[in-house]
Enzyme design. Structure first.
Site, PDB file in Angstrom:
ATOM      1  CB  CYS A  43      -0.914   0.028   1.220  1.00  0.00           C
ATOM      2  SG  CYS A  43      -1.897  -1.447   1.437  1.00  0.00           S
ATOM      3  CG  HIS A  84      -6.282   1.829  -0.420  1.00  0.00           C
ATOM      4  ND1 HIS A  84      -5.091   2.347  -0.903  1.00  0.00           N
ATOM      5  CD2 HIS A  84      -5.924   0.962   0.583  1.00  0.00           C
ATOM      6  CE1 HIS A  84      -4.080   1.816  -0.233  1.00  0.00           C
ATOM      7  NE2 HIS A  84      -4.561   0.970   0.665  1.00  0.00           N
ATOM      8  CB  CYS A  98      -1.496   0.921   7.793  1.00  0.00           C
ATOM      9  SG  CYS A  98      -3.058   0.690   6.919  1.00  0.00           S
TER      10      CYS A  98
END
Length: 401
Positions: free
Chosen positions: A90, A357, A387
């Site tokens: 991510c 996302h 995160c």
């Protein structure tokens, strides 16, 4: 130490899973914001770009074999311009920006394009090879997100909780109630709806034109994931993702999305040579590791480490773009940092719960949105943090010039 400046930043709209951008290959999608940077900055000699650093979390399908290089070539950059692909899941594109800044500050480069791409809609199913002739032990894995081809030793050591399960772990460990998660998600949707109504995101989005077999091309110019009609009552009716009575739901978690973003980063010399406008200075960045089972809490220690490293305080941050992988982990982080649940500095235009996302592109989106918010509000510092699956956190600070 030299300075690294952000001179331009642009992104595609973020598409909904199987939505408008699902027809676009990842390498083509990644090329779009790079091509936009080229068009928006005609004074640059693009053959002199030192590197393209692109983030991507999957790389199991059309984004294979260095999608950063593929996207750079498809965008029209000269073949002399090198490119690489970064995978910190991510945090990939935020890491790409940090890497670019370090290279420029060290004097090893003057002009770098950093960003990332992810097409989660087009993530393939993959099948491993058999370990022996006529074997029947092969597994087919969905590469859209999360674990695949799990190492039994790693599973025994740390567990291999799914992303929603890690959010449940965080909620339980830090006492984050379902009602608070839903309120956070509702606020994200409301802030994004308000920003969209004002046309706020238009300045950071390059529309994507998708040819059709018949008729006129379809143009995607706005983010598809936001749900302006979201209500607290509707959120409260959703069942848990991990377990029916769980607190993590589809409504208080980020989406599965498609998108790309790119940032043009330059040295003092490049700014002067190409008569560019330095919009922000990249101050510092850092990464941390924590237990994989509570990966969502990692921004908290990352932010603390970075503020100490930069000799700054949280009170000095005018904008805080904290990626909303899940409301549970975002609230655990903000509360640990001493921030109110509704702090106006945190995701003032909404976050990933509303916007989506697309893993490898999200970090560059945070920086792009934070930069525009600083310029609109007249603020000085913006903090971006995320995160990362398997237990990591990343954070970066920019300063408006």
């Amino acid at each position: 130490m030299k300075h690294a400046y952000i001179v331009d930043a642009i992104r595609t709209p973020f598409g909904r899973y199987a939505g408008g951008l699902a027809a676009v290959r990842a390498d083509d999608l990644g090329a779009i914001p790079i091509a936009a940077l080229i068009e928006r900055n005609p004074s640059v000699n693009w053959a002199q770009v030192d590197d393209v650093i692109y983030g991507c979390a999957n790389q199991a399908g059309e984004d294979n074999r260095n999608v950063g290089r593929m996207s750079a070539l498809l965008a029209g950059l000269p073949v002399e311009v090198p490119a690489t692909t970064v995978n910190r899941l991510c945090g990939s594109s935020l890491d790409a920006i940090a890497m670019a800044a370090r290279a420029i500050k060290a004097g090893e480069a003057h002009l770098i394009i950093a960003g990332g791409v992810e097409s989660m809609s087009r993530a393939p199913y993959v099948m491993g090879k058999s370990e022996g002739a006529f074997g029947r032990t092969q597994k087919i894995e969905d590469t859209t997100m999360g674990w695949r081809f799990i190492n039994p030793k790693l599973k025994a050591m740390y567990g291999v909780d799914t992303m929603p399960q890690t959010a449940e772990n965080v909620a339980e460990q830090f006492g984050i109630q379902r009602e608070d998660q839903d309120q956070f998600a509702y606020t994200s949707q409301q802030r994004t709806a308000a920003a969209q109504a004002k046309g706020y995101f238009a300045k950071e989005i390059v529309p994507v034109t998708i040819p059709q077999r018949k008729g006129e091309p379809v143009v995607i110019a706005t983010d598809e994931h936001p749900r302006a009609s979201t209500t607290l009552e509707g959120l409260a009716k959703l069942k848990g993702v991990v377990k029916p009575e769980g607190s993590v739901t589809a409504g208080n978690a980020s989406g599965i999305n498609d998108g790309a973003a790119a940032v043009l980063i330059a040295s003092d010399e490049a700014v002067a040579q190409y008569q560019l406008k330095a919009r922000a200075k990249i101050i510092a960045s850092t990464t941390v590791g924590i237990e994989p089972r509570i990966m969502g809490f990692a921004p908290a220690p990352a932010i603390k480490k970075l503020l100490k490293q930069a000799n700054l305080t949280l009170d000095q941050m005018d904008v805080i773009e904290l990626n909303e992988a899940f409301a549970a982990q975002a609230l655990a982080c903000t509360r640990d940092l001493g921030l109110a649940d509704d702090d106006a500095r945190v995701n003032p235009n909404g976050g990933a719960i509303a916007l989506g996302h697309p893993l490898g592109a999200s970090g560059a989106r945070l920086v792009t949105t934070a930069l525009n918010q600083l310029e609109q509000s007249g603020g000085k510092y913006a903090l971006c943090s995320m995160c990362i699956g398997v237990g990591q956190g990343i954070a970066l600070i920019i300063e408006r010039v």
